[in-house]
Design an enzyme around this catalytic site. Sequence first.
Site, mmCIF file in Angstrom:
data_model
loop_
_atom_site.group_PDB
_atom_site.id
_atom_site.type_symbol
_atom_site.label_atom_id
_atom_site.label_comp_id
_atom_site.label_asym_id
_atom_site.label_seq_id
_atom_site.Cartn_x
_atom_site.Cartn_y
_atom_site.Cartn_z
ATOM 1 N N GLN A 26 16.290 22.931 49.513
ATOM 2 C CA GLN A 26 17.147 23.115 50.690
ATOM 3 C C GLN A 26 16.492 24.036 51.743
ATOM 4 O O GLN A 26 16.406 23.681 52.917
ATOM 5 C CB GLN A 26 18.462 23.721 50.205
ATOM 6 N N LEU A 27 16.009 25.185 51.293
ATOM 7 C CA LEU A 27 15.362 26.097 52.245
ATOM 8 C C LEU A 27 13.900 25.731 52.467
ATOM 9 O O LEU A 27 13.365 25.918 53.558
ATOM 10 C CB LEU A 27 15.436 27.543 51.743
ATOM 11 N N ASP A 52 4.077 20.767 38.148
ATOM 12 C CA ASP A 52 4.880 21.711 37.378
ATOM 13 C C ASP A 52 4.173 23.072 37.357
ATOM 14 O O ASP A 52 3.072 23.201 36.817
ATOM 15 C CB ASP A 52 5.022 21.146 35.953
ATOM 16 N N GLY A 108 12.169 26.990 42.010
ATOM 17 C CA GLY A 108 12.925 27.523 40.886
ATOM 18 C C GLY A 108 14.360 27.048 40.915
ATOM 19 O O GLY A 108 14.795 26.410 41.874
ATOM 20 N N TYR A 164 21.385 33.247 36.421
ATOM 21 C CA TYR A 164 20.559 33.012 37.617
ATOM 22 C C TYR A 164 20.259 34.347 38.328
ATOM 23 O O TYR A 164 19.100 34.665 38.614
ATOM 24 C CB TYR A 164 21.277 32.023 38.550
ATOM 25 N N SER A 194 23.466 33.879 52.166
ATOM 26 C CA SER A 194 23.834 32.462 52.263
ATOM 27 C C SER A 194 23.059 31.869 53.440
ATOM 28 O O SER A 194 23.467 32.013 54.596
ATOM 29 C CB SER A 194 25.336 32.313 52.497
HETATM 30 C C1 15L Z 1 21.986 31.650 46.260
HETATM 31 O O1 15L Z 1 21.201 32.377 45.670
HETATM 32 C C2 15L Z 1 21.961 30.177 46.070
HETATM 33 O O2 15L Z 1 20.662 29.700 45.855
HETATM 34 C C3 15L Z 1 22.631 29.428 47.183
HETATM 35 O O3 15L Z 1 22.883 28.114 46.741
HETATM 36 C C4 15L Z 1 23.934 30.085 47.654
HETATM 37 O O4 15L Z 1 24.890 30.007 46.649
HETATM 38 C C5 15L Z 1 23.692 31.543 47.985
HETATM 39 O O5 15L Z 1 23.020 32.210 46.956
HETATM 40 C C6 15L Z 1 24.976 32.291 48.303
HETATM 41 O O6 15L Z 1 25.241 33.309 47.664
HETATM 42 O O7 15L Z 1 25.708 31.853 49.196
#
Ligand code: 15L
Length: 264
Positions: free
Chosen positions: A12-13, A50, A72, A135, A164
């Site tokens: 995404q980023l 990988d 990741g 995570y 975010s």
């Molecule tokens: C993150 O670390 C996530 O990768 C992302 O999907 C969002 O959830 C973001 O934090 C967030 O806290 O909004």
Amino acid sequence: MKKVALTGAAGQLGRVLRKALLERGTNLRSAAGTKPLEPLVDGEDVMHGDLREPAVVDRLLSGVDVLIHMAGTSVERPLPEIIENNLRALVEVYEGARRHGVKRIVFASSNHAIGMHSVESKLGLDCDFRPDGFYGLSKMWGEGLARLYWDKHGIESVCIRIGSCIEKPTDFRHLSTWLGFDDLMQLIDRSINAPDIGFEVVWGVSANTRSYWDNAGAARLGYEPRQNAEDYAADIVGKPNPIDATGQHYQGGSFASYDYSRTN
Ligand code: 15L
């Protein structure tokens, strides 16, 4: 000109960063995990593989000055997956950086390393780690690994505790946690180019009026955010909050309420 590598380029980023860095004329190598990347420009330096495999890391880091490590697992997932992607692969990346003399790694840390702090707290960078899941715990560990490789091997790191990072804020929590894309690019640019960083942690957040985080340390990088989620507040305040009551107490939001079993 510095050679910059970007992992997680299909994420995404990563997609945002890859496009913007190419537009800025960065000498860039972009890497994805499983699927080959279609070049965005003629002759673009792209690869995939990988990162747990040293030979893949060798291809990634050969001739590289700065690595932007966005790859990741980026959400809460079962522990074995997180261990493989966020712990094992990260060690391979830092070991590869040693082999190839990479000067600096920009590590995508996360606000979820501190997500169990109350939304009432304004946190400096000296706050305690309070991960809101496996995570977040992996990001805390990653920051520790980055510290180790600076102290022991002289590889610089900028750990960005990303809030975010989305095009525009859409819910109440984002009024505090939002990182706009323009600010993201400024932060990445400073993280690549600021001299003599050593080891630095920075909040990846815009200049939000309601920010949970005091980003005074970002001045060392020369990061001066210009976007403010408050510009979107009128559209957000008054709308139902999508985060449940437990999550609304914690900076990590829904990550904090996931699998929450505390009763006292
Ligand atoms: C993150 O670390 C996530 O990768 C992302 O999907 C969002 O959830 C973001 O934090 C967030 O806290 O909004």
